[in-house]
Design an enzyme around this catalytic site. Sequence first.
Site, PDB file in Angstrom:
ATOM      1  N   GLU A  49      94.893 -60.723-126.119  1.00  0.00           N
ATOM      2  CA  GLU A  49      93.644 -61.476-125.961  1.00  0.00           C
ATOM      3  C   GLU A  49      93.936 -62.935-125.625  1.00  0.00           C
ATOM      4  OE1 GLU A  49      90.883 -59.704-125.168  1.00  0.00           O
ATOM      5  OE2 GLU A  49      91.111 -58.733-127.106  1.00  0.00           O
ATOM      6  N   THR A  51      95.434 -63.984-123.187  1.00  0.00           N
ATOM      7  CA  THR A  51      96.747 -64.105-122.554  1.00  0.00           C
ATOM      8  C   THR A  51      96.630 -64.061-121.034  1.00  0.00           C
ATOM      9  OG1 THR A  51      96.924 -61.744-122.978  1.00  0.00           O
ATOM     10  CG2 THR A  51      98.171 -63.183-124.431  1.00  0.00           C
ATOM     11  N   ASP A  52      95.512 -63.531-120.523  1.00  0.00           N
ATOM     12  CA  ASP A  52      95.448 -63.314-119.059  1.00  0.00           C
ATOM     13  C   ASP A  52      95.491 -64.632-118.286  1.00  0.00           C
ATOM     14  OD1 ASP A  52      92.776 -63.956-119.741  1.00  0.00           O
ATOM     15  OD2 ASP A  52      91.890 -62.322-118.549  1.00  0.00           O
ATOM     16  N   GLY A 138      76.493 -58.456-123.700  1.00  0.00           N
ATOM     17  CA  GLY A 138      76.712 -59.414-124.785  1.00  0.00           C
ATOM     18  C   GLY A 138      77.568 -58.857-125.902  1.00  0.00           C
ATOM     19  N   SER A 142      82.613 -56.205-121.238  1.00  0.00           N
ATOM     20  CA  SER A 142      82.720 -56.475-119.797  1.00  0.00           C
ATOM     21  C   SER A 142      81.600 -55.870-118.963  1.00  0.00           C
ATOM     22  CB  SER A 142      84.059 -55.985-119.237  1.00  0.00           C
ATOM     23  OG  SER A 142      85.072 -56.816-119.674  1.00  0.00           O
ATOM     24  N   SER A 143      80.383 -56.051-119.429  1.00  0.00           N
ATOM     25  CA  SER A 143      79.246 -55.582-118.628  1.00  0.00           C
ATOM     26  C   SER A 143      79.193 -56.318-117.296  1.00  0.00           C
ATOM     27  CB  SER A 143      77.941 -55.779-119.397  1.00  0.00           C
ATOM     28  OG  SER A 143      77.776 -57.140-119.750  1.00  0.00           O
ATOM     29  N   SER A 144      79.603 -57.580-117.273  1.00  0.00           N
ATOM     30  CA  SER A 144      79.520 -58.330-116.011  1.00  0.00           C
ATOM     31  C   SER A 144      80.572 -57.842-115.015  1.00  0.00           C
ATOM     32  CB  SER A 144      79.654 -59.840-116.260  1.00  0.00           C
ATOM     33  OG  SER A 144      80.824 -60.125-116.972  1.00  0.00           O
ATOM     34  N   ASP A 188      89.460 -58.448-117.081  1.00  0.00           N
ATOM     35  CA  ASP A 188      88.312 -57.536-117.110  1.00  0.00           C
ATOM     36  C   ASP A 188      88.121 -56.846-115.766  1.00  0.00           C
ATOM     37  OD1 ASP A 188      88.085 -58.529-119.618  1.00  0.00           O
ATOM     38  OD2 ASP A 188      86.288 -59.721-119.241  1.00  0.00           O
TER      39      ASP A 188
HETATM   40  C1  GAF Z   1      87.008 -62.443-121.564  1.00  0.00           C
HETATM   41  C2  GAF Z   1      87.546 -62.877-120.213  1.00  0.00           C
HETATM   42  F1  GAF Z   1      86.681 -62.484-119.218  1.00  0.00           F
HETATM   43  C3  GAF Z   1      88.926 -62.292-119.933  1.00  0.00           C
HETATM   44  O1  GAF Z   1      89.431 -62.823-118.733  1.00  0.00           O
HETATM   45  C4  GAF Z   1      89.882 -62.563-121.098  1.00  0.00           C
HETATM   46  O2  GAF Z   1      90.321 -63.893-121.073  1.00  0.00           O
HETATM   47  C5  GAF Z   1      89.225 -62.208-122.427  1.00  0.00           C
HETATM   48  O3  GAF Z   1      87.943 -62.807-122.574  1.00  0.00           O
HETATM   49  C6  GAF Z   1      90.071 -62.622-123.588  1.00  0.00           C
HETATM   50  O4  GAF Z   1      91.242 -61.883-123.621  1.00  0.00           O
HETATM   51  O5  GAF Z   1      86.769 -61.069-121.588  1.00  0.00           O
END
Ligand code: GAF
Length: 399
Positions: A49, A51-52, A138, A142-144, A188
């Site tokens: 989390e 980390t991306d 919400g 990752s609905s978006s 996501d």
């Molecule tokens: C959200 C972001 F959209 C992702 O890119 C990621 O940073 C995540 O939070 C946290 O790991 O989903």
Amino acid sequence: MNGPAASAAPPAAASGDVADRAAAGFHAAYGEEPAGRWAAPGRANLIGEHTDYNDGFVLPFALTLRTVVAAAPQPGERWTVRSELSDPPVEFDGGQLDTPGRVTGWAAYVAGVVWALREAGYDVPGARLAIASDVPVGSGLSSSAAIEAAVLAALVDLGGLDLPAERQPRLAQRAENAYVGAPTGIMDQSAVIRCRAGHALFLDCRSESVEHVPFDLDAAGLAVLVVDSRAPHRHADGEYAARRAACERAAALLGVPALRDVGVADLDGALARLDDDEIRRRVRHVVTEDQRVLDTVDLLRAGRVREIGPLLTASHASMRDDFEITVPEIDTAVEAALAAGALGARMTGGGFGGCVLALIEADQADAVAHAVADAYADRGFPTPTHVMVLPAPGATRLS
Ligand code: GAF
């Protein structure tokens, strides 16, 4: 990400098959049949989390909950979009796509995809679209990204655009970053486009190379329970941006391109060079989280699914204590799940609300769900909801 613009996106309140709902919505709005239907899932992140955007490692998997777009071409540079819970349809044309942000609300995700495709030089076909979704809005699932990926798949197919799946996440991310205005990483969009059924997606966010790592819960006699904390997102967007900025500042102070370049072996030395305790804790989260992803991948490759539990729980502690992105409802759900026997539990997604995932014995679901509900009742929190999940495929054409 669920930015302010996303708050008006259709919640998952409708019943019936989501693909049927999308087709019915198309017919109701436009009086004709769609040319096709395209689906993209929500995602849960198993581990990795925040980390991306540090060029690090993530390990998400796609959900069976999906967003479906029914679509057909229409002449000219015109896009008309209907969502199942928002009437009338939203319409925009090429002229409104000159400047990011002119289309707002849930339709911004659609306009953002059209905008990003055009920016990248694609000749995007005009289209009519109808969206239906089972991905809760919400909840940090990752609905978006699901809307972006389903719309992108539809437009690529309708226009015969040369945009292979491995290049689609960056484009969808650009829609979210530069059009909608949410400074998210690549996880996501990669998950909802590139995941495979039965596998988690090990993604190196720097190179974008992927490995589909078997995540066979059934074979291990295990299950994953996802609990929606129902915690209102508290300043999620501002706090997300603040975490990202802190990480970038730390990388600059340490003289590395990104925190991914600090390994666990270098961590103590790196921390000693930073005087701000908060920054030190942010760095410690990112560096140790990257390592936890690598360790989780090693265990999954070896088929030792049951043993990843402690890594999930350690990830949660790191998000709670070092990255400070959890909230009381989330911590309560994790603690209750663990006390009820979960092998591991952690918040999944960007934080400040959203969902918790718990790795449990397959026959433990009711016990863990009840334990979480009881803990919520004791604390006076609203009753949480839960769903059992299995790793599902990424975006695809349905018909
Ligand atoms: C959200 C972001 F959209 C992702 O890119 C990621 O940073 C995540 O939070 C946290 O790991 O989903």
